[in-house]
Design a protein around this motif. Structure first.
Motif, PDB file in Angstrom:
ATOM      1  N   MET A   1       5.067  -3.292   1.453  1.00 48.22           N
ATOM      2  CA  MET A   1       4.621  -4.173   0.466  1.00 48.22           C
ATOM      3  C   MET A   1       4.078  -5.786   1.257  1.00 48.22           C
ATOM      4  N   GLU A   2       3.224  -6.178   0.626  1.00 47.62           N
ATOM      5  CA  GLU A   2       2.756  -7.619   1.084  1.00 47.62           C
ATOM      6  C   GLU A   2       2.757  -8.571  -0.175  1.00 47.62           C
ATOM      7  N   THR A   8       4.356 -11.230  -7.740  1.00 44.66           N
ATOM      8  CA  THR A   8       3.991 -10.008  -7.646  1.00 44.66           C
ATOM      9  C   THR A   8       3.793  -9.593  -6.264  1.00 44.66           C
ATOM     10  N   TYR A   9       3.818  -8.279  -5.914  1.00 41.69           N
ATOM     11  CA  TYR A   9       3.905  -7.784  -4.565  1.00 41.69           C
ATOM     12  C   TYR A   9       2.612  -6.418  -4.905  1.00 41.69           C
ATOM     13  N   LYS A  10       1.706  -6.646  -3.859  1.00 38.60           N
ATOM     14  CA  LYS A  10       0.756  -5.523  -3.850  1.00 38.60           C
ATOM     15  C   LYS A  10       1.122  -4.345  -2.931  1.00 38.60           C
ATOM     16  N   ARG A  11       1.340  -3.106  -3.277  1.00 32.29           N
ATOM     17  CA  ARG A  11       1.666  -1.876  -2.380  1.00 32.29           C
ATOM     18  C   ARG A  11       0.571  -1.473  -1.392  1.00 32.29           C
ATOM     19  N   GLN A  12       1.191  -1.145  -0.235  1.00 32.21           N
ATOM     20  CA  GLN A  12       0.169  -0.618   0.826  1.00 32.21           C
ATOM     21  C   GLN A  12      -0.329   0.804   0.716  1.00 32.21           C
ATOM     22  N   SER A  13      -1.313   1.277   1.123  1.00 33.14           N
ATOM     23  CA  SER A  13      -1.578   2.745   1.016  1.00 33.14           C
ATOM     24  C   SER A  13      -0.576   3.625   1.667  1.00 33.14           C
ATOM     25  N   MET A  14      -0.436   4.879   1.299  1.00 34.16           N
ATOM     26  CA  MET A  14       0.801   5.893   2.003  1.00 34.16           C
ATOM     27  C   MET A  14       0.189   6.018   3.510  1.00 34.16           C
ATOM     28  N   GLU A  17       1.094   2.842   5.368  1.00 36.13           N
ATOM     29  CA  GLU A  17       2.622   2.721   5.757  1.00 36.13           C
ATOM     30  C   GLU A  17       3.044   3.856   6.867  1.00 36.13           C
TER      31      GLU A  17
END
Length: 191
Positions: A1-2, A8-14, A17
């Motif tokens: 996550m960044e 708020t945090y934006k999830r990275q794609s699978m 990761e």
């Protein structure tokens, strides 16, 4: 996550990761190795191609060493150059090649990922690996000293000394050693 901001945090794609993880890097490395192995198996030079390429490389090695012998560094650079060049056709070396084939035997061994070429003669009865074929390229490892190119007796009668090759000029005899004394700088025994 960044983090996008403090709350708020934006999830990275699978896939991102997975490629950033240690397991992902190992899987990518394993896939690359498997692809290289498949390409190596598919591009192993045939026996006929190995014979033709090694014959050309042997002719080049004999031509390079015909008039003056190459030192080991020159042999390394010549072996790097030989897969990308062909032997000189104007050089008349049929008699020399006949001597080579009379005294040496070339044999190709095929393996799963590569082929090897070995040269057998009376000096190296177990054979020396003189070429490796991989990825469709024949890489020579030739050294002129590994070939038997002379004919005739090495010794005369039993327990005689080895007959010297007359092609190499003998060193000039300088006579007996002069009377040597310790070197002193300007005849000063302390220096």
């Amino acid at each position: 996550m960044e983090p996008t901001n403090r709350s708020t945090y934006k999830r990275q794609s699978m896939s991102t990761e997975f490629t950033n993880s240690c397991l992902g890097k190992l899987v990518i490395l394993a896939v690359i190795v498997v692809i290289l192995l498949i390409v190596a198996i598919a591009t192993v030079p045939s026996d006929e191609e190995m014979y033709v390429q090694m014959e050309d490389n042997i002719r080049e090695c004999i031509q390079d060493n015909y008039e003056k012998r190459c030192d080991p560094v020159d042999e390394i650079f010549n072996n790097i150059r030989r897969p990308f060049s062909e032997a000189d056709t104007t050089f008349n070396d049929k008699e020399i090649l006949d001597i080579f084939h009379r005294n040496n035997r070339v044999e190709v061994n095929r393996h799963t990922l590569f082929s090897t070429c070995r040269v057998y003669n009376n000096v190296h009865t177990e054979g020396l690996r003189e070429g490796i074929g991989i990825f469709g390229i024949v890489i020579p490892c030739l050294n002129y000293d590994d070939f038997v190119m002379t004919e005739g007796n090495v010794r005369g009668k039993n327990n005689d000394r080895i007959i010297k090759d007359t092609a190499i000029p003998e060193m000039e005899d300088l006579g007996e050693n002069p009377m040597l004394k310790p070197y002193h700088y300007k005849d000063n025994p302390d220096d």
